[in-house]
Design a protein around this motif. Structure first.
Motif, PDB file in Angstrom:
ATOM      1  N   HIS A  84      38.331 100.475  37.937  1.00  0.00           N
ATOM      2  CA  HIS A  84      39.228  99.755  37.029  1.00  0.00           C
ATOM      3  C   HIS A  84      38.829  98.304  36.750  1.00  0.00           C
ATOM      4  N   TRP A  85      37.778  97.813  37.384  1.00  0.00           N
ATOM      5  CA  TRP A  85      37.406  96.403  37.222  1.00  0.00           C
ATOM      6  C   TRP A  85      35.916  96.264  36.921  1.00  0.00           C
ATOM      7  N   ASN A  86      35.605  95.349  36.028  1.00  0.00           N
ATOM      8  CA  ASN A  86      34.222  94.981  35.725  1.00  0.00           C
ATOM      9  C   ASN A  86      34.015  93.516  36.058  1.00  0.00           C
ATOM     10  N   THR A  87      32.785  93.170  36.388  1.00  0.00           N
ATOM     11  CA  THR A  87      32.373  91.778  36.513  1.00  0.00           C
ATOM     12  C   THR A  87      31.493  91.462  35.321  1.00  0.00           C
ATOM     13  N   LEU A  88      31.851  90.402  34.603  1.00  0.00           N
ATOM     14  CA  LEU A  88      31.044  89.918  33.484  1.00  0.00           C
ATOM     15  C   LEU A  88      30.270  88.706  33.977  1.00  0.00           C
ATOM     16  N   ILE A  89      28.958  88.751  33.850  1.00  0.00           N
ATOM     17  CA  ILE A  89      28.103  87.630  34.227  1.00  0.00           C
ATOM     18  C   ILE A  89      27.885  86.801  32.965  1.00  0.00           C
ATOM     19  N   ILE A  90      28.366  85.585  32.979  1.00  0.00           N
ATOM     20  CA  ILE A  90      28.307  84.730  31.791  1.00  0.00           C
ATOM     21  C   ILE A  90      26.964  83.996  31.814  1.00  0.00           C
ATOM     22  N   ASP A  91      25.953  84.700  31.307  1.00  0.00           N
ATOM     23  CA  ASP A  91      24.575  84.185  31.333  1.00  0.00           C
ATOM     24  C   ASP A  91      24.035  83.900  29.942  1.00  0.00           C
ATOM     25  N   GLY A  92      24.906  83.968  28.928  1.00  0.00           N
ATOM     26  CA  GLY A  92      24.489  83.725  27.557  1.00  0.00           C
ATOM     27  C   GLY A  92      24.205  84.987  26.769  1.00  0.00           C
ATOM     28  N   SER A  93      24.193  86.139  27.432  1.00  0.00           N
ATOM     29  CA  SER A  93      23.868  87.384  26.731  1.00  0.00           C
ATOM     30  C   SER A  93      25.092  88.071  26.117  1.00  0.00           C
ATOM     31  N   LEU A  94      26.294  87.685  26.536  1.00  0.00           N
ATOM     32  CA  LEU A  94      27.526  88.282  26.017  1.00  0.00           C
ATOM     33  C   LEU A  94      28.149  87.343  24.993  1.00  0.00           C
ATOM     34  N   SER A  95      28.601  87.897  23.884  1.00  0.00           N
ATOM     35  CA  SER A  95      29.198  87.065  22.835  1.00  0.00           C
ATOM     36  C   SER A  95      30.568  86.545  23.270  1.00  0.00           C
ATOM     37  N   GLN A  96      30.970  85.442  22.667  1.00  0.00           N
ATOM     38  CA  GLN A  96      32.290  84.878  22.921  1.00  0.00           C
ATOM     39  C   GLN A  96      33.365  85.888  22.542  1.00  0.00           C
ATOM     40  N   GLU A  97      33.159  86.584  21.440  1.00  0.00           N
ATOM     41  CA  GLU A  97      34.126  87.580  20.985  1.00  0.00           C
ATOM     42  C   GLU A  97      34.301  88.698  22.015  1.00  0.00           C
ATOM     43  N   LEU A  98      33.202  89.185  22.566  1.00  0.00           N
ATOM     44  CA  LEU A  98      33.269  90.244  23.574  1.00  0.00           C
ATOM     45  C   LEU A  98      34.007  89.748  24.820  1.00  0.00           C
TER      46      LEU A  98
END
Length: 123
Positions: free
Chosen positions: A78-92
């Protein structure tokens, strides 16, 4: 996105969101209705977010984005970790925060339906 951007966005979702630090000063925790919907931690390299997600979408996101992994120290279903390394868009990122909030936030109770017809008068 930066820590301040994510913090501001999370707090903008509802005026009653609680920001707290139950796991120490390095882990920001955001709650709605007394339940966690976002954990944010800055490690040695990148900012990381733990967000609640539907099980089906969690798997799909992990397969599609290398910067999305099973939730660290959380229920992996039920949980994800998002690594904010510049590869994910602000919208996502914002969409995932909003969906996590929506999954956890208690909706107000619906008003009871009125009985059909007109009330009978007493004689």
């Amino acid at each position: 996105m930066y820590l301040d951007d994510i913090r501001d966005y999370a707090l903008s979702l509802d005026p009653e969101i609680d920001e707290c630090f139950p796991f120490g000063p390095e882990t920001f925790v955001y709650k709605t209705s007394g339940k966690i919907f976002l954990l944010m931690r800055f490690d040695d390299v990148d900012l990381r977010l733990n967000l609640k997600c539907s099980p089906e979408e969690a798997i799909e996101l992990r397969e599609r984005y290398p910067a999305i992994i099973p939730g660290y120290h959380m229920n992996k279903k039920h949980w994800n970790t998002l690594i904010i390394d510049g590869s994910l868009s602000q919208e996502l990122i914002q969409t995932q925060i909003r969906q996590s909030f929506d999954l956890v936030h208690k909706k107000p109770a619906k008003t009871p339906k009125k009985a059909s017809g007109t009330p009978k008068s007493k004689k």
